[in-house]
Design a protein around this motif. Structure first.
Motif, PDB file in Angstrom:
ATOM      1  N   ARG A  94      28.167  42.085  57.531  1.00 31.77           N
ATOM      2  CA  ARG A  94      29.240  42.739  56.172  1.00 31.77           C
ATOM      3  C   ARG A  94      29.493  41.908  55.803  1.00 31.77           C
ATOM      4  NH1 ARG A  94      33.722  42.219  61.001  1.00 31.77           N
ATOM      5  NH2 ARG A  94      32.768  43.851  61.790  1.00 31.77           N
ATOM      6  N   VAL A  95      29.657  42.387  54.349  1.00 30.23           N
ATOM      7  CA  VAL A  95      29.895  41.791  53.246  1.00 30.23           C
ATOM      8  C   VAL A  95      31.476  41.713  52.749  1.00 30.23           C
ATOM      9  CG1 VAL A  95      28.791  42.799  51.837  1.00 30.23           C
ATOM     10  CG2 VAL A  95      29.492  40.526  51.050  1.00 30.23           C
ATOM     11  N   PHE A  96      32.224  41.464  52.131  1.00 29.90           N
ATOM     12  CA  PHE A  96      33.307  40.727  51.478  1.00 29.90           C
ATOM     13  C   PHE A  96      33.127  41.122  49.994  1.00 29.90           C
ATOM     14  CE2 PHE A  96      34.014  40.762  55.869  1.00 29.90           C
ATOM     15  CZ  PHE A  96      35.071  42.651  56.222  1.00 29.90           C
ATOM     16  N   GLY A  97      34.273  41.150  48.888  1.00 31.00           N
ATOM     17  CA  GLY A  97      34.630  40.698  47.855  1.00 31.00           C
ATOM     18  C   GLY A  97      35.484  40.160  47.529  1.00 31.00           C
ATOM     19  N   PHE A  98      36.258  40.385  46.264  1.00 31.56           N
ATOM     20  CA  PHE A  98      37.733  40.707  45.682  1.00 31.56           C
ATOM     21  C   PHE A  98      37.638  40.374  44.094  1.00 31.56           C
ATOM     22  CE2 PHE A  98      41.261  38.285  48.341  1.00 31.56           C
ATOM     23  CZ  PHE A  98      40.930  39.437  49.441  1.00 31.56           C
ATOM     24  N   HIS A  99      38.327  40.965  43.542  1.00 25.91           N
ATOM     25  CA  HIS A  99      38.305  40.607  41.739  1.00 25.91           C
ATOM     26  C   HIS A  99      39.718  41.341  41.348  1.00 25.91           C
ATOM     27  CE1 HIS A  99      37.354  40.783  38.145  1.00 25.91           C
ATOM     28  NE2 HIS A  99      36.161  40.799  37.535  1.00 25.91           N
ATOM     29  N   LEU A 100      39.903  39.800  40.762  1.00 20.91           N
ATOM     30  CA  LEU A 100      41.912  39.553  40.003  1.00 20.91           C
ATOM     31  C   LEU A 100      41.574  40.581  39.245  1.00 20.91           C
ATOM     32  CD1 LEU A 100      41.856  36.017  39.782  1.00 20.91           C
ATOM     33  CD2 LEU A 100      43.003  37.380  41.360  1.00 20.91           C
ATOM     34  N   TRP A 101      43.012  41.909  39.382  1.00 19.78           N
ATOM     35  CA  TRP A 101      42.410  43.161  38.819  1.00 19.78           C
ATOM     36  C   TRP A 101      44.227  43.508  38.815  1.00 19.78           C
ATOM     37  CZ3 TRP A 101      38.790  45.025  37.988  1.00 19.78           C
ATOM     38  CH2 TRP A 101      38.464  46.379  37.194  1.00 19.78           C
ATOM     39  N   PRO A 102      44.664  43.056  36.791  1.00 22.36           N
ATOM     40  CA  PRO A 102      45.781  43.544  35.706  1.00 22.36           C
ATOM     41  C   PRO A 102      46.324  45.111  36.736  1.00 22.36           C
ATOM     42  CG  PRO A 102      44.227  42.810  34.347  1.00 22.36           C
ATOM     43  CD  PRO A 102      44.003  42.853  36.127  1.00 22.36           C
ATOM     44  N   GLY A 103      47.810  44.411  36.262  1.00 26.68           N
ATOM     45  CA  GLY A 103      48.186  46.006  36.693  1.00 26.68           C
ATOM     46  C   GLY A 103      48.563  46.532  38.093  1.00 26.68           C
ATOM     47  N   MET A 126      32.640  46.105  51.559  1.00 28.45           N
ATOM     48  CA  MET A 126      33.936  46.277  51.369  1.00 28.45           C
ATOM     49  C   MET A 126      34.370  45.280  50.427  1.00 28.45           C
ATOM     50  SD  MET A 126      37.307  46.390  53.411  1.00 28.45           S
ATOM     51  CE  MET A 126      39.082  45.805  52.667  1.00 28.45           C
ATOM     52  N   PHE A 127      34.506  46.147  48.890  1.00 37.05           N
ATOM     53  CA  PHE A 127      35.007  45.255  47.803  1.00 37.05           C
ATOM     54  C   PHE A 127      36.667  45.298  47.712  1.00 37.05           C
ATOM     55  CE2 PHE A 127      35.568  44.541  43.052  1.00 37.05           C
ATOM     56  CZ  PHE A 127      34.469  42.915  43.501  1.00 37.05           C
ATOM     57  N   CYS A 128      37.124  44.745  47.015  1.00 35.22           N
ATOM     58  CA  CYS A 128      38.522  44.692  46.817  1.00 35.22           C
ATOM     59  C   CYS A 128      39.271  44.362  45.741  1.00 35.22           C
ATOM     60  CB  CYS A 128      39.258  44.007  47.455  1.00 35.22           C
ATOM     61  SG  CYS A 128      38.836  44.318  49.917  1.00 35.22           S
ATOM     62  N   PHE A 129      40.677  44.463  45.175  1.00 33.00           N
ATOM     63  CA  PHE A 129      41.272  44.023  44.921  1.00 33.00           C
ATOM     64  C   PHE A 129      42.349  43.128  44.120  1.00 33.00           C
ATOM     65  CE2 PHE A 129      39.629  48.265  41.501  1.00 33.00           C
ATOM     66  CZ  PHE A 129      38.452  48.046  41.233  1.00 33.00           C
ATOM     67  N   LEU A 130      42.924  42.234  43.458  1.00 32.98           N
ATOM     68  CA  LEU A 130      43.758  41.369  43.994  1.00 32.98           C
ATOM     69  C   LEU A 130      44.824  41.710  42.478  1.00 32.98           C
ATOM     70  CD1 LEU A 130      45.361  38.931  45.900  1.00 32.98           C
ATOM     71  CD2 LEU A 130      43.567  37.458  44.434  1.00 32.98           C
ATOM     72  N   GLY A 131      46.000  42.085  43.071  1.00 36.40           N
ATOM     73  CA  GLY A 131      47.400  42.273  42.202  1.00 36.40           C
ATOM     74  C   GLY A 131      47.436  40.378  41.398  1.00 36.40           C
ATOM     75  N   VAL A 132      47.129  41.155  40.129  1.00 38.71           N
ATOM     76  CA  VAL A 132      47.926  40.041  39.088  1.00 38.71           C
ATOM     77  C   VAL A 132      48.770  40.279  38.082  1.00 38.71           C
ATOM     78  CG1 VAL A 132      45.995  38.608  39.109  1.00 38.71           C
ATOM     79  CG2 VAL A 132      45.927  39.764  37.095  1.00 38.71           C
TER      80      VAL A 132
END
Length: 279
Positions: free
Chosen positions: A57-66, A240-246
């Motif tokens: 299993r693999v996980f990742g984040f990306h910072l995400w405006p809005g 599973m990829f996720c957005f991390l709100g900024v």
């Protein structure tokens, strides 16, 4: 667009994981180059490291405006688009504008190509599945009083399934062939490899949500048209990829993009820690 933050979170996670004596799983931390160029994830996958360490299993984040600062968001299934650059190239024949009948007008044919592809996009893409074929640049001709002998349309494709992508490739090449037959020009449609669509494994998303309960990520209503090479990991193992709100930060890739480190990064690391404890 925030890769400094992504790297900082995984570094912090590594420090915390090294001190933890009761992890239910082994953990592989991936520090990947070149996401913004040719897709460093593909190169890492091709080394065989995922198979060597039996990653399942693999996980990742990306910072995400809005999105609210420090909140985590995802969705099962399609999350981000497959991208590809498209170039449509028309080769005609130059002639003085007063003898235009002796030429083959690549500028006019390029406009026809743009119209035909736009009509195809509107009429033939699958209903209910987001997708686009758009052009942002057109280069043609040398001077105002000569028929253009060369036109190039430069654009992008964004879709959420490879079947739809292959359909677009086929139809754009058919349109190029039709233009050749009608106008006596040479025409071709070229596509870059691009990234695969980011498709989150529904079973993995469900496992995470059940395990985390009230700390589960929020669910996005629809996928995003942007692309991300995390998809190459998901092509090998469930991911599973996720957005991390900024919060109300400037747009990604804007020169002034910035975020509040203290409000965002510790909460991202805390979410990663919770993922580590899921059996």
């Amino acid at each position: 667009c925030g890769h400094d933050g992504h790297t900082a979170m995984v570094l912090a996670l590594g420090e915390l994981a090294a001190k933890c004596e009761n992890l239910p799983r082994n953990v592989l931390l991936i520090f990947q180059p070149a996401e913004e160029t040719q897709g460093g994830a593909k190169g890492i996958c091709e080394t065989g490291v995922l198979e060597k360490y039996r990653v399942d299993r693999v996980f990742g984040f990306h910072l995400w405006p809005g999105l609210p600062a420090g909140t985590v968001w995802t969705r099962p299934g399609a999350m981000m688009a497959k991208n590809s650059e498209i170039n449509v190239i028309i080769e005609g024949k130059s002639a003085h504008i007063t003898r235009s009948e002796q030429g083959i007008d690549a500028l006019w044919i390029g406009c026809e190509a743009l119209r035909c592809i736009r009509d195809m996009e509107a009429a033939e893409l699958p209903a209910g599945e987001p997708g686009l074929v758009k052009f942002g640049r057109m280069v043609s001709g040398t001077v105002r009083n000569a028929v253009s002998s060369h036109t190039e349309l430069q654009g992008t494709v964004r879709v959420f399934s490879m079947d739809t992508f292959h359909r677009i490739v086929r139809r754009c090449r058919e349109i190029a062939e039709d233009l050749e037959q009608e106008y006596g020009c040479k025409a071709r449609a070229e596509f870059s490899e691009g990234y695969l669509p980011v498709v989150n494994d529904p079973a993995l998303v469900e496992t995470v949500c059940q395990a985390l309960g009230k700390d589960a990520p929020g669910m996005l209503e629809k996928p995003d048209m942007t692309a991300e090479d995390f998809s190459f990991y998901q092509d090998r193992v469930p991911g599973m990829f996720c957005f991390l709100g900024v919060g109300a930060a400037p747009a990604l890739h804007a020169a002034e993009f910035d975020f509040d480190d203290e409000a965002v990064l510790p909460r991202g690391v805390a979410f990663f820690q919770k993922l580590l404890m899921i059996p």
